[in-house]
Scaffold this motif. Structure first.
Motif, PDB file in Angstrom:
ATOM      1  N   ALA A 321       9.577 -10.166  31.351  1.00 61.09           N
ATOM      2  CA  ALA A 321       9.834  -9.316  32.509  1.00 61.09           C
ATOM      3  C   ALA A 321      11.176  -8.594  32.370  1.00 61.09           C
ATOM      4  O   ALA A 321      11.291  -7.397  32.666  1.00 61.09           O
ATOM      5  CB  ALA A 321       9.809 -10.144  33.791  1.00 61.09           C
ATOM      6  N   PHE A 322      12.203  -9.307  31.907  1.00 61.81           N
ATOM      7  CA  PHE A 322      13.525  -8.708  31.750  1.00 61.81           C
ATOM      8  C   PHE A 322      13.526  -7.622  30.671  1.00 61.81           C
ATOM      9  O   PHE A 322      14.078  -6.537  30.869  1.00 61.81           O
ATOM     10  CB  PHE A 322      14.540  -9.791  31.385  1.00 61.81           C
ATOM     11  CG  PHE A 322      14.992 -10.626  32.551  1.00 61.81           C
ATOM     12  CD1 PHE A 322      16.214 -10.380  33.159  1.00 61.81           C
ATOM     13  CD2 PHE A 322      14.219 -11.655  33.039  1.00 61.81           C
ATOM     14  CE1 PHE A 322      16.646 -11.139  34.223  1.00 61.81           C
ATOM     15  CE2 PHE A 322      14.637 -12.424  34.105  1.00 61.81           C
ATOM     16  CZ  PHE A 322      15.857 -12.174  34.707  1.00 61.81           C
ATOM     17  N   ALA A 327      13.706  -1.994  28.762  1.00 61.12           N
ATOM     18  CA  ALA A 327      13.205  -0.919  27.905  1.00 61.12           C
ATOM     19  C   ALA A 327      12.810   0.301  28.731  1.00 61.12           C
ATOM     20  O   ALA A 327      13.061   1.451  28.328  1.00 61.12           O
ATOM     21  CB  ALA A 327      12.022  -1.415  27.083  1.00 61.12           C
ATOM     22  N   ALA A 328      12.205   0.069  29.896  1.00 57.77           N
ATOM     23  CA  ALA A 328      11.811   1.189  30.761  1.00 57.77           C
ATOM     24  C   ALA A 328      13.035   1.918  31.308  1.00 57.77           C
ATOM     25  O   ALA A 328      13.059   3.163  31.370  1.00 57.77           O
ATOM     26  CB  ALA A 328      10.941   0.676  31.910  1.00 57.77           C
ATOM     27  N   ALA A 332      13.958   5.840  30.523  1.00 58.11           N
ATOM     28  CA  ALA A 332      14.139   6.806  31.609  1.00 58.11           C
ATOM     29  C   ALA A 332      15.496   7.489  31.527  1.00 58.11           C
ATOM     30  O   ALA A 332      15.661   8.615  31.998  1.00 58.11           O
ATOM     31  CB  ALA A 332      13.982   6.096  32.954  1.00 58.11           C
ATOM     32  N   ALA A 333      16.478   6.812  30.925  1.00 60.17           N
ATOM     33  CA  ALA A 333      17.812   7.394  30.770  1.00 60.17           C
ATOM     34  C   ALA A 333      17.923   8.280  29.535  1.00 60.17           C
ATOM     35  O   ALA A 333      18.989   8.829  29.259  1.00 60.17           O
ATOM     36  CB  ALA A 333      18.855   6.280  30.692  1.00 60.17           C
ATOM     37  N   GLY A 334      16.847   8.430  28.788  1.00 62.53           N
ATOM     38  CA  GLY A 334      16.844   9.352  27.663  1.00 62.53           C
ATOM     39  C   GLY A 334      17.178   8.741  26.318  1.00 62.53           C
ATOM     40  O   GLY A 334      17.577   9.454  25.392  1.00 62.53           O
ATOM     41  N   TYR A 335      16.996   7.423  26.177  1.00 63.30           N
ATOM     42  CA  TYR A 335      17.299   6.756  24.917  1.00 63.30           C
ATOM     43  C   TYR A 335      16.089   5.981  24.414  1.00 63.30           C
ATOM     44  O   TYR A 335      15.200   5.627  25.184  1.00 63.30           O
ATOM     45  CB  TYR A 335      18.471   5.772  25.086  1.00 63.30           C
ATOM     46  CG  TYR A 335      19.775   6.427  25.461  1.00 63.30           C
ATOM     47  CD1 TYR A 335      20.638   6.926  24.490  1.00 63.30           C
ATOM     48  CD2 TYR A 335      20.146   6.553  26.798  1.00 63.30           C
ATOM     49  CE1 TYR A 335      21.828   7.525  24.826  1.00 63.30           C
ATOM     50  CE2 TYR A 335      21.341   7.165  27.150  1.00 63.30           C
ATOM     51  CZ  TYR A 335      22.175   7.650  26.163  1.00 63.30           C
ATOM     52  OH  TYR A 335      23.358   8.251  26.509  1.00 63.30           O
ATOM     53  N   ARG A 336      16.084   5.692  23.127  1.00 57.69           N
ATOM     54  CA  ARG A 336      15.153   4.719  22.576  1.00 57.69           C
ATOM     55  C   ARG A 336      15.981   3.629  21.916  1.00 57.69           C
ATOM     56  O   ARG A 336      17.095   3.875  21.431  1.00 57.69           O
ATOM     57  CB  ARG A 336      14.193   5.349  21.564  1.00 57.69           C
ATOM     58  CG  ARG A 336      14.840   5.918  20.318  1.00 57.69           C
ATOM     59  CD  ARG A 336      13.802   6.445  19.345  1.00 57.69           C
ATOM     60  NE  ARG A 336      14.413   7.042  18.165  1.00 57.69           N
ATOM     61  CZ  ARG A 336      14.824   6.340  17.104  1.00 57.69           C
ATOM     62  NH1 ARG A 336      14.683   5.018  17.080  1.00 57.69           N
ATOM     63  NH2 ARG A 336      15.382   6.947  16.069  1.00 57.69           N
ATOM     64  N   ILE A 337      15.457   2.418  21.905  1.00 59.79           N
ATOM     65  CA  ILE A 337      16.179   1.278  21.349  1.00 59.79           C
ATOM     66  C   ILE A 337      15.950   1.244  19.846  1.00 59.79           C
ATOM     67  O   ILE A 337      14.811   1.240  19.378  1.00 59.79           O
ATOM     68  CB  ILE A 337      15.712  -0.032  22.000  1.00 59.79           C
ATOM     69  CG1 ILE A 337      15.899   0.034  23.508  1.00 59.79           C
ATOM     70  CG2 ILE A 337      16.483  -1.224  21.428  1.00 59.79           C
ATOM     71  CD1 ILE A 337      15.225  -1.096  24.264  1.00 59.79           C
ATOM     72  N   SER A 363      10.712  -8.974  20.122  1.00 58.64           N
ATOM     73  CA  SER A 363      10.498  -7.604  19.661  1.00 58.64           C
ATOM     74  C   SER A 363       9.331  -6.949  20.397  1.00 58.64           C
ATOM     75  O   SER A 363       9.401  -5.767  20.770  1.00 58.64           O
ATOM     76  CB  SER A 363      10.234  -7.587  18.148  1.00 58.64           C
ATOM     77  OG  SER A 363      11.331  -8.093  17.429  1.00 58.64           O
ATOM     78  N   ALA A 364       8.261  -7.703  20.624  1.00 56.41           N
ATOM     79  CA  ALA A 364       7.099  -7.154  21.314  1.00 56.41           C
ATOM     80  C   ALA A 364       7.444  -6.785  22.756  1.00 56.41           C
ATOM     81  O   ALA A 364       7.013  -5.748  23.266  1.00 56.41           O
ATOM     82  CB  ALA A 364       5.949  -8.163  21.290  1.00 56.41           C
ATOM     83  N   SER A 365       8.233  -7.607  23.428  1.00 58.85           N
ATOM     84  CA  SER A 365       8.594  -7.334  24.820  1.00 58.85           C
ATOM     85  C   SER A 365       9.545  -6.159  24.937  1.00 58.85           C
ATOM     86  O   SER A 365       9.432  -5.329  25.851  1.00 58.85           O
ATOM     87  CB  SER A 365       9.224  -8.575  25.455  1.00 58.85           C
ATOM     88  OG  SER A 365       8.294  -9.636  25.528  1.00 58.85           O
ATOM     89  N   LEU A 366      10.504  -6.069  24.017  1.00 53.28           N
ATOM     90  CA  LEU A 366      11.511  -5.009  24.081  1.00 53.28           C
ATOM     91  C   LEU A 366      11.003  -3.692  23.497  1.00 53.28           C
ATOM     92  O   LEU A 366      11.521  -2.624  23.827  1.00 53.28           O
ATOM     93  CB  LEU A 366      12.768  -5.459  23.338  1.00 53.28           C
ATOM     94  CG  LEU A 366      14.017  -4.602  23.502  1.00 53.28           C
ATOM     95  CD1 LEU A 366      14.493  -4.578  24.959  1.00 53.28           C
ATOM     96  CD2 LEU A 366      15.145  -5.083  22.594  1.00 53.28           C
ATOM     97  N   GLY A 367      10.004  -3.767  22.627  1.00 51.10           N
ATOM     98  CA  GLY A 367       9.515  -2.567  21.977  1.00 51.10           C
ATOM     99  C   GLY A 367      10.424  -2.075  20.877  1.00 51.10           C
ATOM    100  O   GLY A 367      10.431  -0.885  20.541  1.00 51.10           O
TER     101      GLY A 367
END
Length: 400
Positions: A321-322, A327-328, A332-337, A363-367
């Motif tokens: 959940a965290f 990641a969302a 939304a702020a214009g970045y990718r991890i 890794s799966a949760s954070l993308g």
């Protein structure tokens, strides 16, 4: 040489900027707080004046009418003669009514827009106006609900809520002028927004696509998100060409003591037979350090801002959940991890056998790739004494 005056617009946009913004914790009304060197209201008006031609009425607190006029002067360009400021009321509904009273008699459509949705792009205004011109009486921009929803009573989950039929409402909300005025004249109670008031008066409300950038600045975390979106990421050094967008790095740390209820959750995994960690959620120090690092890299505050004790929905929540919510927020702020590296400091549990499993789950949760390492600290400190767990994370995010 003669000039031809523009025709009187068919549409008016009422920009509501009279709220106190108590939840933002600022020393002035929310619309006059700075996102960067410019205020929330100025950013909102940029979108308004870039939208299709319309009369603009800004509703401001009495003490800030002059400030609102200044913001109009800085953003309206050749539309200054069709923009004005009126004093708002004690409630949002009273403020909108004050704005409506300043709309020209021959205007056919009225859009009501919250200044707090400061980054709403002009395309959203265009979609609402087009729907009104196509014959809709009331139009609402919406986004699909993506979070898993639960109905809760007394801190207990009652049931899951089907989100398929739900949507998140935004502004500007558009109406045929006669319908909106009649609804306000007949209103006997305050409503959550203008669409609800018009619907209560018996009119159908239709939807168009909203925009992720049209979020409402309500809390300090929302303001951080807005600042991350407008923060210039292409610095210019005198005499040199602009640099390309640069990656950003954040550091996060978290510590939890043993002594919680139930089973141990760490690095997104359940550890049967191990003592639980104490915390507002499940005490997963590894996941929480990752969240802090990623949020810091994107300039979005810290874990307490978005998941603290004032967010009861995260009581007892696990890593998934965290990390998915983080990641969302970052997207939304214009970045990718890019990636995250996290080190666990603890005498127990032993990570060697489950490190690959932890990396896969996180890794799966954070993308994004998450690398996990672990150390026992040679028996030193509170972690060496077996009193708790510490985790340290470094995250890289890249402007999209």
């Amino acid at each position: 040489m003669t000039t031809t005056a523009l025709p009187r617009p068919r549409t008016a946009i009422v920009v509501v900027a009279a709220g106190s913004g108590t939840r933002l914790g600022a020393d002035r009304p929310k619309a006059f707080v700075g996102i960067d060197e410019h205020t929330v209201l100025r950013h909102a008006l940029r979108g308004v004046f870039a939208a299709p031609y319309a009369q603009v009425v800004v509703v401001a607190p009495a003490a800030h009418v002059g400030d609102a006029l200044t913001e109009i002067g800085e953003t309206a360009g050749d539309r200054r003669d069709i923009a004005s400021v009126v004093v708002g009321g004690r409630s949002r509904q009273q403020s909108v009514a004050a704005g409506l009273s300043a709309v020209w008699p021959d205007v056919e459509f009225v859009l009501v827009h919250d200044a707090a949705r400061a980054l709403t792009p002009p395309e959203v205004f265009s979609r609402v106006i087009a729907a009104l011109e196509d014959g809709r009486d009331a139009v609402l921009p919406v986004l699909p609900v993506v979070d898993t929803l639960k109905r809760v009573a007394a801190d207990a989950v009652v049931e899951a809520v089907d989100r398929a039929s739900l949507a998140a409402a935004q502004t500007p909300q558009g109406f045929r002028r006669d319908i909106l005025q009649a609804a306000y004249a007949a209103a006997s109670a305050d409503h959550t927004d203008d669409a609800a008031l018009v619907q209560a008066a018996g009119h159908a409300v239709f939807t168009v696509a909203g925009d992720e950038r049209s979020f409402k600045i309500t809390t300090a975390a929302d303001l951080d998100r807005a600042r991350a979106l407008v923060d210039p990421i292409e610095p210019v050094t005198a005499g040199l060409a602009p640099l390309p967008p640069l990656p950003r790095v954040g550091v996060g740390t978290d510590v939890h003591a043993f002594g919680g209820d139930g089973e141990l959750w760490l690095a997104g995994l359940s550890w049967p037979g191990e003592p639980a960690l104490h915390g507002h959620s499940d005490g997963d120090a590894v996941a929480h350090a990752i969240v802090d690092a990623v949020l810091a890299a994107a300039g979005l505050g810290d874990i307490g801002t978005h998941f603290g004790t004032d967010h009861p929905e995260y009581a007892g929540a696990h890593a998934d959940a965290f990390l998915r919510r983080t990641a969302a927020l970052v997207a939304a702020a214009g970045y990718r991890i890019g990636n995250v590296s996290v080190q666990v400091q603890a005498n127990r549990p032993r990570f060697a056998a489950r490190r690959a499993e932890a990396e896969s789950v996180l890794s799966a949760s954070l993308g994004a790739p998450v690398a996990v390492s672990a150390t026992t600290t040679d028996g030193l400190g509170f972690t060496g004494a077996g009193e708790g767990v510490a985790a340290f994370a470094v995250a890289l995010v890249v402007p999209r």
